[in-house]
Design an enzyme around this catalytic site. Structure first.
Site, PDB file in Angstrom:
ATOM      1  N   THR A  15       0.869  -1.188   0.000  1.00  0.00           N
ATOM      2  CA  THR A  15       0.000   0.000   0.000  1.00  0.00           C
ATOM      3  C   THR A  15       0.906   1.240   0.000  1.00  0.00           C
ATOM      4  O   THR A  15       1.344   1.659  -1.058  1.00  0.00           O
ATOM      5  CB  THR A  15      -0.977   0.018   1.186  1.00  0.00           C
ATOM      6  OG1 THR A  15      -0.261  -0.164   2.400  1.00  0.00           O
ATOM      7  CG2 THR A  15      -2.015  -1.080   1.040  1.00  0.00           C
ATOM      8  N   LYS A  18       4.015  -6.885   4.105  1.00  0.00           N
ATOM      9  CA  LYS A  18       3.759  -5.467   3.824  1.00  0.00           C
ATOM     10  C   LYS A  18       3.253  -4.821   5.112  1.00  0.00           C
ATOM     11  O   LYS A  18       2.717  -5.508   5.991  1.00  0.00           O
ATOM     12  CB  LYS A  18       2.781  -5.274   2.679  1.00  0.00           C
ATOM     13  CG  LYS A  18       1.384  -5.802   2.864  1.00  0.00           C
ATOM     14  CD  LYS A  18       0.434  -4.959   3.654  1.00  0.00           C
ATOM     15  CE  LYS A  18       0.388  -3.553   3.116  1.00  0.00           C
ATOM     16  NZ  LYS A  18      -0.495  -2.722   4.030  1.00  0.00           N
ATOM     17  N   THR A  50      -2.440  -2.079   7.178  1.00  0.00           N
ATOM     18  CA  THR A  50      -2.283  -3.357   7.839  1.00  0.00           C
ATOM     19  C   THR A  50      -0.923  -3.996   7.613  1.00  0.00           C
ATOM     20  O   THR A  50      -0.311  -3.772   6.597  1.00  0.00           O
ATOM     21  CB  THR A  50      -3.354  -4.239   7.198  1.00  0.00           C
ATOM     22  OG1 THR A  50      -4.586  -3.653   7.500  1.00  0.00           O
ATOM     23  CG2 THR A  50      -3.274  -5.655   7.656  1.00  0.00           C
ATOM     24  N   GLU A  77       6.126   4.261   7.602  1.00  0.00           N
ATOM     25  CA  GLU A  77       5.735   5.528   6.981  1.00  0.00           C
ATOM     26  C   GLU A  77       6.519   6.715   7.518  1.00  0.00           C
ATOM     27  O   GLU A  77       6.484   7.009   8.704  1.00  0.00           O
ATOM     28  CB  GLU A  77       4.243   5.756   7.214  1.00  0.00           C
ATOM     29  CG  GLU A  77       3.428   4.842   6.336  1.00  0.00           C
ATOM     30  CD  GLU A  77       2.027   4.672   6.828  1.00  0.00           C
ATOM     31  OE1 GLU A  77       1.745   5.091   7.952  1.00  0.00           O
ATOM     32  OE2 GLU A  77       1.220   4.116   6.061  1.00  0.00           O
ATOM     33  N   ASN A 106      -0.250  10.569   6.446  1.00  0.00           N
ATOM     34  CA  ASN A 106      -1.435  10.148   7.184  1.00  0.00           C
ATOM     35  C   ASN A 106      -2.518  11.209   7.306  1.00  0.00           C
ATOM     36  O   ASN A 106      -3.560  10.956   7.900  1.00  0.00           O
ATOM     37  CB  ASN A 106      -1.022   9.677   8.579  1.00  0.00           C
ATOM     38  CG  ASN A 106      -0.326   8.343   8.499  1.00  0.00           C
ATOM     39  OD1 ASN A 106      -0.883   7.384   7.976  1.00  0.00           O
ATOM     40  ND2 ASN A 106       0.899   8.277   8.982  1.00  0.00           N
ATOM     41  N   SER A 155      -8.858  10.722   1.368  1.00  0.00           N
ATOM     42  CA  SER A 155      -9.378  11.694   0.408  1.00  0.00           C
ATOM     43  C   SER A 155      -8.463  11.793  -0.795  1.00  0.00           C
ATOM     44  O   SER A 155      -7.526  11.061  -0.957  1.00  0.00           O
ATOM     45  CB  SER A 155      -9.571  13.048   1.088  1.00  0.00           C
ATOM     46  OG  SER A 155      -8.430  13.413   1.821  1.00  0.00           O
TER      47      SER A 155
END
Lengths: 383, 383
Positions: free
Chosen positions: A145, A167, A178, A258, A378, A383
């Site tokens: 992702t 992942k 996840t 991230e 994040n 959106s």
């Protein structure tokens, strides 16, 4: 090397159009046997996704022939419709491959609360079942992702192999997406041995990763073993291999978390029990002020004390020591003369906290810094 | 209006040079009597600063004549030297004003683990004791750290007044800098009434503010009452005034929290007890993914479910409802058709979560978003 490197495993990946980006978003992993032993570890979140419910049921008999993956949609919080969509997806796989539907698990990752685009998913299933082969690496890519690189591992046993793909960013605390892990092995294993080895390895690896304290609705780790090598490793040998594979994937997950610019290892000792040490390590690993300081390479050890002082752990508040990268920055709850000069500019930061009771409790947690990039990624996900 | 508006209170502020910025960094608040009733609420952090230790001792008899404030240095984690420095500071105040040293409290905020520059502090005390007057607003300014505006409040009673000043971002979870609050009143009060009113008001206001889950080593709220108005309000009247003052200051603190672009109010209901509701509200209020979504005005309600699903609270995982600004975005743990279209672009966001058990437990917590600015401010504080 990939999850199709061990004998008797096939995989496929495709772009079904679930992700707006147009990147690959579905994968299928198939165990050709002769054995179909499977083990799983799932999220502890009480709000869990439809595919988690389905996969737990599929794994109840300790057997699996296939796992269907998709990225781009978590199929979580979609109510009865979400569950029926998951069922329809694995039924399509089962029908096309001649399996019973209870031999197929499903793992999803992506946005929560968005109904699955079932026309795309079912078309994708058709693509996948028609293109099975040595495509493990393509599968590893299709489950990504916000991951920036695919994560794969291969461990060579004595005449057998164990492979994995993953992942996400950590079992206890995956970020927005996840953590999904798939392990394949051609070793021949009793189901209870496989399950115990997987549970143990998860506890020591993914469960020590704590990126942001959030736990996904979809976390799933599944191991499939087919005995195609005709070799049964000893329990110790197998457990060591699973641990090695999980540790390697956990390192890759942490490194790709991230917005990460620092990998931070936190060890707590000097409290009564290991559980208390874990509480304190987690409290520190989740403290935003500490994590921001790490981002800034700032040896602000006062924040370490402020954080652990709130932890549910026995401590001597006047005898706490803190070490950054092996250098003492705080002793007896007081800064050392050179505390502000410790160099934290590297990508790896090692933090050791001694809570000063002399007790035997110890634990380790790995986390990351809190960066601008984390906020950026994040703040506009759905959106 | 300021803390010197009620009769019989004096204040002074000065720039002692503790802050590298050259901004005002010391203040003194003096109660001229005739009564010297005092009440206090302190940090729950087991690692607490020397001035907290000293102020608890000073408040043991329920009487205070003065409070010495400094910003720029927390005097925390400085060992025995830190405590002796705090003692020396209040002794200087006491000597110059003819008080007993146990009638003087001390509050510090700033960097942890840095020895107090005692030459500057003692020179500052001389400045302060020599310039006492109606300088409450200057004192409110001198206690600021990363605050961008000073916080003051005045509540008019029937013939008496209650005033307050504050800095920081919340009792339970102040950000890098401590929350300090000083309340002054010319009402005449029994000490136990004052203490009970302060405790109650803190629980309902500062203790519901949870900016980042971190709790300072220095948090201190002190109320001084001198009876100069010769009026003793009823318990109800006084409690209402203290609550109003604290609520007002809490609003100001929340609005000025580090890097805040959104004020988020979280209400949880539908669980067994209020404590469980508070657990769930706190879990959500501390969830970085949720806070980043708020920063992005992103109605990503899935993150609300993922967060509360990990909370220590009774819930029906298939019957959770979520409302953003009064609009249902999730019912029965499933998104509503217009969930993604809810407008969160305003500065105030109201989140209501019903955990679906039908139980009577409810609680409210206020937090903020997680912004780039937060990371920026907190990544280079000590350096």
């Amino acid at each position: 090397m990939s999850i199709t490197t061990p004998k008797g495993f096939l995989a496929a990946a495709t772009t079904a159009g679930i992700k707006p980006s147009g990147n690959p978003d579905m994968a299928l992993v198939v165990n050709e046997g002769p054995e179909f032993t499977a083990a799983g570890v799932f999220t502890r979140n009480r709000v869990f996704a439809a595919p988690v419910k389905l996969s737990k049921q599929a794994l109840a008999d300790g057997q699996l022939k296939a796992i269907l993956y998709n990225s781009g949609n978590a199929n979580a919080c979609n109510g009865e419709r979400g569950y029926q969509d998951a069922v329809a997806s694995v039924e399509a796989v089962a029908e096309q491959l001649g399996f019973a539907s209870e031999d197929v698990a499903a793992c999803s990752t992506g946005l929560i609360g968005e109904p699955m685009p079932m026309d795309k998913v079912l078309a994708g299933v058709g693509e996948l079942t028609g293109s099975l082969g040595d495509n493990g690496s393509a599968a590893a890519e299709a489950i990504m992702t916000t991951d920036t690189v695919k994560k794969e591992v291969l461990v060579a046993g004595n005449g057998w192999q164990l492979a994995g793909m993953g992942k996400g960013v950590g079992m206890m605390a995956p970020s927005l997406a996840t953590m999904l892990v798939c392990l394949t092995t051609d070793a021949s294993l009793a189901q209870d041995v496989a399950q115990a080895a997987l549970k143990k390895a998860c506890d020591l690896t993914f469960n020590t990763l704590d990126i942001d304290g959030s736990t996904s609705t979809n976390d799933t780790v599944i191991l499939m073993a087919n005995g195609a090598s005709e070799i049964t490793p000893s329990v110790e040998e197998f457990e060591a291999a699973v641990l090695q594979a999980c540790a390697d994937l956990a390192d890759q997950l942490q490194g790709d978390a991230e917005g990460v610019t620092k990998r931070v290892k936190i060890t707590v000792q000097g409290t009564t029990t290991n559980e208390q040490a874990l509480n304190a390590a987690r409290t520190l690993g989740r403290d935003n002020l500490f994590k921001c300081a790490m981002f800034g390479s700032d040896p602000n050890w006062g924040r370490v004390l402020a954080a652990v002082g709130m932890a549910d752990a026995d401590m001597d508040p006047e005898n706490i020591s803190v070490y950054f990268n092996g250098e003492a920055v705080c002793e007896q709850t007081t800064g050392t003369p050179n505390a502000r000069n410790v160099d934290l500019s590297g990508a790896d930061i090692d933090v050791l906290v001694d809570l000063g009771t002399g007790g035997p409790g110890t634990a380790m947690v790995r986390t990351t810094d809190l960066s601008h990039e984390y906020v950026e990624i994040n703040s506009a996900y759905s959106s």
